[in-house]
Design a protein around this motif. Structure first.
Motif, PDB file in Angstrom:
ATOM      1  N   PHE A 240       1.008  -1.144   0.353  1.00  0.00           N
ATOM      2  CA  PHE A 240      -0.185  -0.187   0.037  1.00  0.00           C
ATOM      3  C   PHE A 240       0.977   1.249  -0.252  1.00  0.00           C
ATOM      4  O   PHE A 240       0.308   2.153  -0.885  1.00  0.00           O
ATOM      5  N   SER A 241       2.179   1.367   0.429  1.00  0.00           N
ATOM      6  CA  SER A 241       3.254   2.284   1.391  1.00  0.00           C
ATOM      7  C   SER A 241       3.210   2.707  -0.807  1.00  0.00           C
ATOM      8  O   SER A 241       3.727   3.874  -0.880  1.00  0.00           O
ATOM      9  N   SER A 242       3.932   1.594  -1.522  1.00  0.00           N
ATOM     10  CA  SER A 242       4.375   1.825  -3.055  1.00  0.00           C
ATOM     11  C   SER A 242       3.957   2.290  -3.778  1.00  0.00           C
ATOM     12  O   SER A 242       3.706   3.259  -4.670  1.00  0.00           O
ATOM     13  N   THR A 243       2.406   1.950  -3.477  1.00  0.00           N
ATOM     14  CA  THR A 243       0.813   2.418  -4.553  1.00  0.00           C
ATOM     15  C   THR A 243       0.210   3.801  -4.225  1.00  0.00           C
ATOM     16  O   THR A 243       0.611   4.587  -5.281  1.00  0.00           O
ATOM     17  N   PHE A 244       0.259   4.548  -3.175  1.00  0.00           N
ATOM     18  CA  PHE A 244       0.608   5.613  -2.481  1.00  0.00           C
ATOM     19  C   PHE A 244       1.681   6.664  -2.771  1.00  0.00           C
ATOM     20  O   PHE A 244       1.433   7.827  -3.456  1.00  0.00           O
ATOM     21  N   ALA A 245       3.020   6.306  -2.808  1.00  0.00           N
ATOM     22  CA  ALA A 245       3.767   6.972  -3.597  1.00  0.00           C
ATOM     23  C   ALA A 245       4.113   7.304  -5.426  1.00  0.00           C
ATOM     24  O   ALA A 245       4.368   8.425  -4.838  1.00  0.00           O
ATOM     25  N   LEU A 246       3.470   6.472  -5.305  1.00  0.00           N
ATOM     26  CA  LEU A 246       3.734   6.491  -7.403  1.00  0.00           C
ATOM     27  C   LEU A 246       2.608   7.073  -7.378  1.00  0.00           C
ATOM     28  O   LEU A 246       2.734   8.043  -8.365  1.00  0.00           O
ATOM     29  N   LEU A 247       1.710   7.607  -6.910  1.00  0.00           N
ATOM     30  CA  LEU A 247       0.451   8.104  -6.959  1.00  0.00           C
ATOM     31  C   LEU A 247       0.593   9.778  -7.308  1.00  0.00           C
ATOM     32  O   LEU A 247       0.601  10.535  -7.679  1.00  0.00           O
ATOM     33  N   ILE A 248       1.567   9.911  -6.140  1.00  0.00           N
ATOM     34  CA  ILE A 248       2.133  10.755  -5.798  1.00  0.00           C
ATOM     35  C   ILE A 248       3.216  11.459  -6.426  1.00  0.00           C
ATOM     36  O   ILE A 248       2.810  12.625  -7.669  1.00  0.00           O
ATOM     37  N   ILE A 249       3.726  10.582  -6.827  1.00  0.00           N
ATOM     38  CA  ILE A 249       4.681  11.165  -8.106  1.00  0.00           C
ATOM     39  C   ILE A 249       3.800  11.698 -10.000  1.00  0.00           C
ATOM     40  O   ILE A 249       4.301  11.638  -9.949  1.00  0.00           O
ATOM     41  N   ALA A 250       2.917  10.725  -9.915  1.00  0.00           N
ATOM     42  CA  ALA A 250       2.209  10.684 -10.717  1.00  0.00           C
ATOM     43  C   ALA A 250       1.332  12.116 -10.869  1.00  0.00           C
ATOM     44  O   ALA A 250       1.109  13.226 -12.356  1.00  0.00           O
ATOM     45  N   PHE A 251       0.982  12.772  -9.973  1.00  0.00           N
ATOM     46  CA  PHE A 251       0.590  13.573  -9.997  1.00  0.00           C
ATOM     47  C   PHE A 251       1.393  14.897  -9.465  1.00  0.00           C
ATOM     48  O   PHE A 251       1.172  17.005  -8.846  1.00  0.00           O
TER      49      PHE A 251
ATOM     50  N   THR B 234      -0.084   9.427 -16.504  1.00  0.00           N
ATOM     51  CA  THR B 234      -0.662   8.581 -16.769  1.00  0.00           C
ATOM     52  C   THR B 234       0.418   7.541 -16.894  1.00  0.00           C
ATOM     53  O   THR B 234       0.249   6.174 -16.019  1.00  0.00           O
ATOM     54  N   ALA B 235       0.851   7.183 -16.552  1.00  0.00           N
ATOM     55  CA  ALA B 235       1.730   6.015 -16.933  1.00  0.00           C
ATOM     56  C   ALA B 235       2.332   5.313 -15.517  1.00  0.00           C
ATOM     57  O   ALA B 235       2.256   4.431 -14.954  1.00  0.00           O
ATOM     58  N   PHE B 236       2.084   7.256 -14.301  1.00  0.00           N
ATOM     59  CA  PHE B 236       2.934   6.251 -13.008  1.00  0.00           C
ATOM     60  C   PHE B 236       1.351   6.221 -12.603  1.00  0.00           C
ATOM     61  O   PHE B 236       1.135   5.565 -11.546  1.00  0.00           O
ATOM     62  N   VAL B 237       0.455   6.679 -12.912  1.00  0.00           N
ATOM     63  CA  VAL B 237      -1.128   5.989 -12.100  1.00  0.00           C
ATOM     64  C   VAL B 237      -1.083   4.626 -12.875  1.00  0.00           C
ATOM     65  O   VAL B 237      -1.620   3.512 -12.071  1.00  0.00           O
ATOM     66  N   PHE B 238      -0.488   4.061 -13.821  1.00  0.00           N
ATOM     67  CA  PHE B 238      -0.531   2.989 -14.232  1.00  0.00           C
ATOM     68  C   PHE B 238       0.425   2.077 -13.591  1.00  0.00           C
ATOM     69  O   PHE B 238       0.309   0.870 -12.553  1.00  0.00           O
ATOM     70  N   CYS B 239       1.305   2.111 -12.968  1.00  0.00           N
ATOM     71  CA  CYS B 239       2.400   1.740 -11.987  1.00  0.00           C
ATOM     72  C   CYS B 239       2.324   1.730 -10.797  1.00  0.00           C
ATOM     73  O   CYS B 239       1.881   0.862  -9.939  1.00  0.00           O
ATOM     74  N   SER B 240       0.985   2.517  -9.910  1.00  0.00           N
ATOM     75  CA  SER B 240       0.930   2.381  -9.167  1.00  0.00           C
ATOM     76  C   SER B 240       0.032   1.594  -8.417  1.00  0.00           C
ATOM     77  O   SER B 240      -0.357   0.900  -7.786  1.00  0.00           O
ATOM     78  N   LEU B 241      -0.923   1.086  -9.563  1.00  0.00           N
ATOM     79  CA  LEU B 241      -1.711  -0.573  -9.712  1.00  0.00           C
ATOM     80  C   LEU B 241      -0.676  -1.667  -9.719  1.00  0.00           C
ATOM     81  O   LEU B 241      -1.389  -2.532  -8.837  1.00  0.00           O
ATOM     82  N   LEU B 242       0.542  -1.723  -9.946  1.00  0.00           N
ATOM     83  CA  LEU B 242       0.716  -2.728  -9.928  1.00  0.00           C
ATOM     84  C   LEU B 242       1.501  -4.088  -8.093  1.00  0.00           C
ATOM     85  O   LEU B 242       0.994  -4.689  -8.118  1.00  0.00           O
TER      86      LEU B 242
END
Length: 377
Positions: free
Chosen positions: A272-283, A354-362
């Motif tokens: 979960f921590s990784s997901t939140f981080a990647l969403l922050i990078i996206a925006f 878009t690319a990093f939102v996709f990354c956050s799903l992994l």
């Protein structure tokens, strides 16, 4: 801590210096490609994963039949040093791609073998903390390596930065020379090509979960400099420093906590921590948000890596540690390749967000694999 022997400490120094060379290159390699198309940057950065993916299973199987470990450690460190020296003498893209392929194979040799060696020094009851400290030694290099690379590029040149990386890699080989490793006769008479563990069943599920981290990290390595430039987010080296400081503590702490509370109870919040981080990078539109992402990503990545490593050693018979760790560490190569190439294509068609939102799903997708993850033999 009874496992802290001279050989264990030498493993820490070898791991540290080897990854100092690597983490300098997360700045110098993309920096040397500034001005090229995004997909081409992703290809050159990620291409070392091709030879890494091919080399690791071979190294793992050879380690299972007791092939000399020091051969892979020395050959790997020399190959990486030659690669960095090659980058410093030529900026031709084809030449650079060839040296990246050499670096991929050499990195696979060194890291797979050192992981097998250190796993033999750590007792079962201290496995999480022992492997966590080992992984923290590479995180320590991240604290300064990226910033050092930025300073060298600014004050001197990219070529000089590549030369310093080569020196760090040679130091890793030097420390490896003094490791106490029991030599066993090569068991080639028992070797069966078809029955060899080219893809370890023990390492497959941990590999898939860890790949959810390495693929996203490959994307960050390839495209963070461009994101910082486009959004005016400051020095990308600072992201790696904060990320590394977080990893330095999170690796040891996550390993220790997994020894006490269990492996899965540490991995789940980490994803979960990784997901939140990647969403922050996206925006992210400010450096503060980017640095917050570095903290969260460091917690997630460190915990998944260390606990996955511990689970793998927990559940794999010792005679198959080579092939199992080869499968597990292949996540670095698969992630590095796909993170650069596939995410580069996504960026070419869409954008960084878009690319990093996709990354956050992994990382979230890997939660579904936890049911299949065994935690004991």
């Amino acid at each position: 801590m009874s496992f802290v022997t001279l050989s264990y400490v030498l493993c820490l120094f070898a791991m540290h210096t080897f990854f100092a060379s690597y983490y300098m290159s997360v700045i110098t390699v993309p920096e040397s490609l500034i001005g090229q198309q995004e997909w081409l940057i992703g290809l050159i950065v990620g291409i070392m994963g091709i030879t890494g993916m091919l080399t690791r299973p071979i190294v793992g199987v050879l380690l299972d039949i007791q092939f000399p470990k020091k051969f892979f450690l020395i050959t790997g460190s020399l190959g990486v040093a030659i690669s960095f020296l090659g980058y410093s003498f030529s900026d031709d893209l084809i030449v650079m791609a060839l040296f990246r392929l050499l670096q991929g194979a050499s990195t696979a040799m060194f890291t797979t073998t050192l992981s097998v060696v250190v796993s033999g020094y750590v007792p079962n009851e201290k496995r999480g903390i022992g492997l966590g400290i080992f992984q923290s030694s590479s995180a320590l290099s991240q604290v300064y390596a990226a910033l050092l690379a930025v300073w060298i590029v600014t004050q001197f040149s990219i070529s000089f930065g590549f030369t310093i990386s080569a020196i760090f890699s040679l130091l890793a080989g030097f420390f490896s020379l003094w490791l106490k490793i029991d030599r066993q006769p090569i068991q080639n008479k028992e070797f069966n090509f078809r029955q060899a563990h080219w893809v370890s069943t023990h390492g497959l599920v941990p590999f898939l979960i860890f790949t959810s981290q390495t693929l996203t990290f490959g994307s960050i390595i390839a495209f963070l400099p461009s994101i910082c430039l486009e959004r005016d987010l400051g020095n990308p080296g600072l992201f790696y420093t904060i990320y590394a400081l977080t990893m330095l503590f999170a690796r040891s702490l996550s390993g220790y906590l997994s020894d006490i509370f269990g492996r899965k109870k540490v991995i789940i919040p980490a994803l979960f921590s990784s997901t939140f981080a990647l969403l922050i990078i996206a925006f992210a539109q400010s450096q503060i948000l980017l640095l917050l992402a570095a903290v969260l990503y460091g917690i997630g990545f460190a915990s998944v890596q260390v606990v996955g490593f511990a689970i793998l050693v927990d559940t794999t018979p010792k005679k198959f540690h080579g092939s199992a760790l080869a499968t597990y560490t292949n996540a670095w190569d698969v992630g590095g390749l796909l993170g650069g190439v596939v995410i580069g294509i996504v960026i070419a068609f869409f954008d960084f967000r878009t690319a990093f939102v996709f990354c956050s799903l992994l990382p979230m997708a890997s939660l579904f694999m936890l049911k299949k993850l065994r935690t004991e033999q």
